[in-house]
Scaffold this motif. Sequence first.
Motif, PDB file in Angstrom:
ATOM      1  N   THR A 101       0.848  -1.249   0.268  1.00  0.00           N
ATOM      2  CA  THR A 101      -0.265   0.160  -0.240  1.00  0.00           C
ATOM      3  C   THR A 101       1.191   1.230  -0.179  1.00  0.00           C
ATOM      4  OG1 THR A 101      -2.042  -1.180   1.372  1.00  0.00           O
ATOM      5  CG2 THR A 101      -1.761   0.825   1.448  1.00  0.00           C
ATOM      6  N   ILE A 102       0.525   2.342  -1.100  1.00  0.00           N
ATOM      7  CA  ILE A 102       0.852   3.518  -0.835  1.00  0.00           C
ATOM      8  C   ILE A 102      -0.349   4.893  -0.527  1.00  0.00           C
ATOM      9  CG2 ILE A 102       2.274   5.578  -1.701  1.00  0.00           C
ATOM     10  CD1 ILE A 102       3.876   3.495  -3.262  1.00  0.00           C
ATOM     11  N   ASN A 103       0.078   5.476   0.223  1.00  0.00           N
ATOM     12  CA  ASN A 103      -1.383   6.103   0.304  1.00  0.00           C
ATOM     13  C   ASN A 103      -1.104   7.665   0.231  1.00  0.00           C
ATOM     14  OD1 ASN A 103      -3.503   4.222   1.268  1.00  0.00           O
ATOM     15  ND2 ASN A 103      -2.202   4.675   3.383  1.00  0.00           N
ATOM     16  N   ILE A 104      -1.227   8.424  -1.268  1.00  0.00           N
ATOM     17  CA  ILE A 104      -0.304   9.880  -0.930  1.00  0.00           C
ATOM     18  C   ILE A 104      -1.090  10.967  -1.428  1.00  0.00           C
ATOM     19  CG2 ILE A 104       0.363  10.687  -3.080  1.00  0.00           C
ATOM     20  CD1 ILE A 104       1.194   8.275  -4.585  1.00  0.00           C
ATOM     21  N   LYS A 105      -1.315  11.946  -0.430  1.00  0.00           N
ATOM     22  CA  LYS A 105      -1.696  12.853   0.134  1.00  0.00           C
ATOM     23  C   LYS A 105      -1.372  13.638  -0.581  1.00  0.00           C
ATOM     24  CE  LYS A 105      -3.251  16.394   3.568  1.00  0.00           C
ATOM     25  NZ  LYS A 105      -2.795  17.035   4.723  1.00  0.00           N
TER      26      LYS A 105
ATOM     27  N   PHE B 285      -4.911   7.788  -3.047  1.00  0.00           N
ATOM     28  CA  PHE B 285      -4.622   9.299  -3.331  1.00  0.00           C
ATOM     29  C   PHE B 285      -6.041   9.928  -3.002  1.00  0.00           C
ATOM     30  CE2 PHE B 285      -2.569   8.145  -7.381  1.00  0.00           C
ATOM     31  CZ  PHE B 285      -1.109   8.033  -7.212  1.00  0.00           C
ATOM     32  N   TYR B 286      -5.888  11.105  -1.779  1.00  0.00           N
ATOM     33  CA  TYR B 286      -6.135  11.781  -1.156  1.00  0.00           C
ATOM     34  C   TYR B 286      -5.299  13.196  -1.817  1.00  0.00           C
ATOM     35  CZ  TYR B 286      -6.521   7.607   1.241  1.00  0.00           C
ATOM     36  OH  TYR B 286      -6.888   6.597   1.935  1.00  0.00           O
TER      37      TYR B 286
ATOM     38  N   TYR C 269      -8.537  19.441 -13.570  1.00  0.00           N
ATOM     39  CA  TYR C 269      -8.477  18.654 -14.448  1.00  0.00           C
ATOM     40  C   TYR C 269      -6.959  18.446 -15.380  1.00  0.00           C
ATOM     41  CZ  TYR C 269      -8.769  15.309 -18.776  1.00  0.00           C
ATOM     42  OH  TYR C 269      -8.134  14.128 -19.379  1.00  0.00           O
ATOM     43  N   GLU C 270      -7.011  19.453 -15.607  1.00  0.00           N
ATOM     44  CA  GLU C 270      -4.906  19.497 -16.008  1.00  0.00           C
ATOM     45  C   GLU C 270      -4.256  18.669 -15.127  1.00  0.00           C
ATOM     46  OE1 GLU C 270      -7.853  22.196 -15.570  1.00  0.00           O
ATOM     47  OE2 GLU C 270      -8.364  21.821 -18.032  1.00  0.00           O
ATOM     48  N   ARG C 271      -4.525  19.508 -13.572  1.00  0.00           N
ATOM     49  CA  ARG C 271      -3.284  19.080 -12.498  1.00  0.00           C
ATOM     50  C   ARG C 271      -3.887  17.699 -12.154  1.00  0.00           C
ATOM     51  NH1 ARG C 271      -3.751  24.144  -8.260  1.00  0.00           N
ATOM     52  NH2 ARG C 271      -2.863  25.655  -9.152  1.00  0.00           N
ATOM     53  N   LEU C 272      -5.350  17.178 -11.759  1.00  0.00           N
ATOM     54  CA  LEU C 272      -5.236  15.886 -11.758  1.00  0.00           C
ATOM     55  C   LEU C 272      -4.793  14.472 -12.506  1.00  0.00           C
ATOM     56  CD1 LEU C 272      -8.442  16.254 -10.231  1.00  0.00           C
ATOM     57  CD2 LEU C 272      -7.139  15.531  -9.177  1.00  0.00           C
ATOM     58  N   ALA C 273      -5.076  15.440 -14.087  1.00  0.00           N
ATOM     59  CA  ALA C 273      -4.540  14.466 -14.538  1.00  0.00           C
ATOM     60  C   ALA C 273      -2.687  14.461 -14.634  1.00  0.00           C
ATOM     61  CB  ALA C 273      -4.601  14.889 -16.151  1.00  0.00           C
ATOM     62  N   ARG C 274      -2.428  15.082 -14.458  1.00  0.00           N
ATOM     63  CA  ARG C 274      -0.875  15.130 -14.394  1.00  0.00           C
ATOM     64  C   ARG C 274       0.010  14.089 -13.113  1.00  0.00           C
ATOM     65  NH1 ARG C 274       2.892  19.066 -16.440  1.00  0.00           N
ATOM     66  NH2 ARG C 274       4.096  19.109 -14.208  1.00  0.00           N
ATOM     67  N   ILE C 275      -0.919  14.038 -12.046  1.00  0.00           N
ATOM     68  CA  ILE C 275      -1.322  13.105 -11.348  1.00  0.00           C
ATOM     69  C   ILE C 275      -1.173  11.739 -11.683  1.00  0.00           C
ATOM     70  CG2 ILE C 275      -1.377  12.646  -8.982  1.00  0.00           C
ATOM     71  CD1 ILE C 275      -1.516  16.247  -8.510  1.00  0.00           C
ATOM     72  N   LEU C 276      -2.611  11.610 -11.510  1.00  0.00           N
ATOM     73  CA  LEU C 276      -3.014  10.593 -11.865  1.00  0.00           C
ATOM     74  C   LEU C 276      -3.126   9.577 -13.457  1.00  0.00           C
ATOM     75  CD1 LEU C 276      -6.677  11.533 -10.773  1.00  0.00           C
ATOM     76  CD2 LEU C 276      -5.062   9.914  -9.309  1.00  0.00           C
ATOM     77  N   LEU C 277      -1.990   8.900 -13.464  1.00  0.00           N
ATOM     78  CA  LEU C 277      -1.813   8.306 -14.285  1.00  0.00           C
ATOM     79  C   LEU C 277      -2.193   6.885 -14.853  1.00  0.00           C
ATOM     80  CD1 LEU C 277       2.047   8.991 -14.854  1.00  0.00           C
ATOM     81  CD2 LEU C 277       0.850  10.466 -15.659  1.00  0.00           C
ATOM     82  N   GLN C 278      -2.348   6.264 -15.433  1.00  0.00           N
ATOM     83  CA  GLN C 278      -2.835   5.562 -16.371  1.00  0.00           C
ATOM     84  C   GLN C 278      -2.834   4.350 -15.367  1.00  0.00           C
ATOM     85  OE1 GLN C 278      -4.295   5.076 -20.594  1.00  0.00           O
ATOM     86  NE2 GLN C 278      -2.001   5.136 -20.809  1.00  0.00           N
TER      87      GLN C 278
ATOM     88  N   ILE D 216      -9.297   7.357  -4.221  1.00  0.00           N
ATOM     89  CA  ILE D 216      -9.257   8.366  -4.946  1.00  0.00           C
ATOM     90  C   ILE D 216      -9.943   9.136  -3.918  1.00  0.00           C
ATOM     91  CG2 ILE D 216      -9.484  10.242  -6.456  1.00  0.00           C
ATOM     92  CD1 ILE D 216      -9.402   8.745  -8.598  1.00  0.00           C
ATOM     93  N   SER D 217      -9.815  10.117  -3.087  1.00  0.00           N
ATOM     94  CA  SER D 217     -10.528  11.196  -2.268  1.00  0.00           C
ATOM     95  C   SER D 217     -10.501  12.513  -2.998  1.00  0.00           C
ATOM     96  CB  SER D 217     -10.314  11.029  -0.755  1.00  0.00           C
ATOM     97  OG  SER D 217     -10.466  12.007  -0.220  1.00  0.00           O
ATOM     98  N   LEU D 218     -11.486  13.189  -3.645  1.00  0.00           N
ATOM     99  CA  LEU D 218     -11.688  14.570  -4.481  1.00  0.00           C
ATOM    100  C   LEU D 218     -12.208  15.312  -3.085  1.00  0.00           C
ATOM    101  CD1 LEU D 218     -11.479  13.582  -7.893  1.00  0.00           C
ATOM    102  CD2 LEU D 218      -9.504  14.717  -6.723  1.00  0.00           C
ATOM    103  N   ARG D 219     -11.421  15.926  -2.358  1.00  0.00           N
ATOM    104  CA  ARG D 219     -12.249  17.327  -1.444  1.00  0.00           C
ATOM    105  C   ARG D 219     -11.323  18.751  -2.055  1.00  0.00           C
ATOM    106  NH1 ARG D 219     -10.206  17.217   3.326  1.00  0.00           N
ATOM    107  NH2 ARG D 219     -12.849  17.810   4.860  1.00  0.00           N
ATOM    108  N   SER D 220     -13.217  19.807  -1.967  1.00  0.00           N
ATOM    109  CA  SER D 220     -12.543  20.926  -1.658  1.00  0.00           C
ATOM    110  C   SER D 220     -12.775  22.037  -0.800  1.00  0.00           C
ATOM    111  CB  SER D 220     -12.962  22.079  -3.847  1.00  0.00           C
ATOM    112  OG  SER D 220     -14.783  21.239  -3.041  1.00  0.00           O
TER     113      SER D 220
END
Length: 442
Positions: free
Chosen positions: A253-257, A287-288, A295-304, A311-315
Amino acid sequence: MDEESELIQPQDQSCWAALPDVCLCRVFWWLGDRDRSRAALVCRKWNQMMYSADLWRYRTITFSGRPSRVHASEVESALWYVKKFGRYLERLEVKFLNPYNAVLTKKFQVTMRGLLSCLSKSNNRLKSLSIQHLELDRLVWRNSIRSSFIRSLSFFLKKMGKHLDYLNLKGARLTVEQGCHILDSLSHLRNENVISELNIEDYFSHHLAVYSSPQFKKTMSTFHNLVSLNLNYNCISDELLENLCENASTLWTINIKCHIHDPHGQVIWGMSWAKLARQATNLKVNFYFERIMKYERLARILLQEIPVRSISLRSCYFSDPDWSMRPTLIDLLPTFRHTLQKLTFEFNNNHESLDEELHLLIVSCRKLFYFKIWAFLDVRFVERILKSQKERQCALRTLKVRIYTNRYETNEEDRTLREIYRKYRKLIDSELSYFVIAYPMM
C-alpha cells in the motif's frame, strides 16, 4: 462448631479468590492506571498480576495544549507507569494537542527527553512508535526547543531502530534536513532498517519540493522492507519509485496526500509507475486530494499506469465558477474502473449538475464497494443508485450521501428520502452501510 465453620468458610470466600490468572489479567486490562494500583493492594496474587507483561504492551500518553490540574496528574501518572513498566512496552502512542505557547512545548520537550531516555535503557521490545501532529514549524516551537526534541528523538531511534516495525510521525512539519536526519537514525551504523510501516504524511513543511532533494532520495533508499507507506505527493519522484522497487516483494500500500499548498508540478513518467506496479504485484495506491480539483492538474498526477485503489477529492466548500468536475468524472476517473474500490467526493458544484456523470461512473467501476459524496445533488440520485444496486449493476457495501441544498428548510427532501428508504429497505438492511441526509448549504 468445627463442622459448621467448615461449611460456612467456602461460602464466605469470595469467588474472586479462585479466578484464573487469564481472567484476572483481562479484568486488569480494562482498568485505568489508578484503579489498577488500587486493585494491586487487595492481595499478593493481585499485586503479582500488576506486573503482568500483557497489561503494559500498549500505552497512549496525551499532552494537552490547554492543560488543567486533572490532566496534568493523569499525564504524570501515565509517565510514571511507563517508566516503571516500560520494559514490557511494545506500542507507544504520544499525542500533543495544540500547544499555545513556548512554555508548554518546552515542558513537552523535557518530558519526552526523560521518557525516551528511560525507554532506550530498559526496553528492547518496542515495535511501534507514533508521535503525530507536532507541527514543529509553528512559532510556539522555538529553535532551541525544536532542536533539543529532534536530538532526543534521533538518539532514541538510533538505539531502538533495529526493533521498530511501525513509525508514525504524521504532521511533524520539518525541514528536509531535519526530517532526513531523524529517518536516517533508523539505519544508524547499518545500510538499511526493518521498518515495514512508515507514515510521513505532512512530515515535511508545506511549500517544500522534497522530490528534488538528493538527501531525501538517499534516506528512502535505506527502506527495504516496506509494506505500507504514507507520504505527500511533493515527495514523489522517479528516483523514489525506483527505490521502492527494492520493496517489491513486500510493498502492498502507498497512501499519497496531495495538498494545494504542496508543490505538485513535477513530471513523473508513467513507465516508472508501470515498473513498480509490475514488480510489486500486490500494490494498491490510494490518493487523497485537498483542494486540487481541476482536470489539468489531476491528469498530470493520476497516470493510467498507477494501480489506483481509492481516490478522495475534497474542495473544503470552496466554490469556483470556472471549474468543472465533469471532465474528471467522464474522462479521467473511468481510466481506473478496473481497480477502483473506494471513491470519496466533497465539493461545491452549485454551478453544475453531475448526477448523470456520477451514476455512470459508479456503474462502470465494477469493483467499487465504497462511495461517499457531499455535493449538490437531486434527491432522486440516491434512488437511481439503489435501483442499480438492486439490478446488480453495481456492488456497493457502503453508501454515504450528503445532499446540499440552497434552502434552509429540507422538509421536502427529507420526506422523499424516507420514501426511498421504505421502498428499498430490504436491500439497504441486508447489503449496505447506508447514510443519506439533506443538508442546507447557505
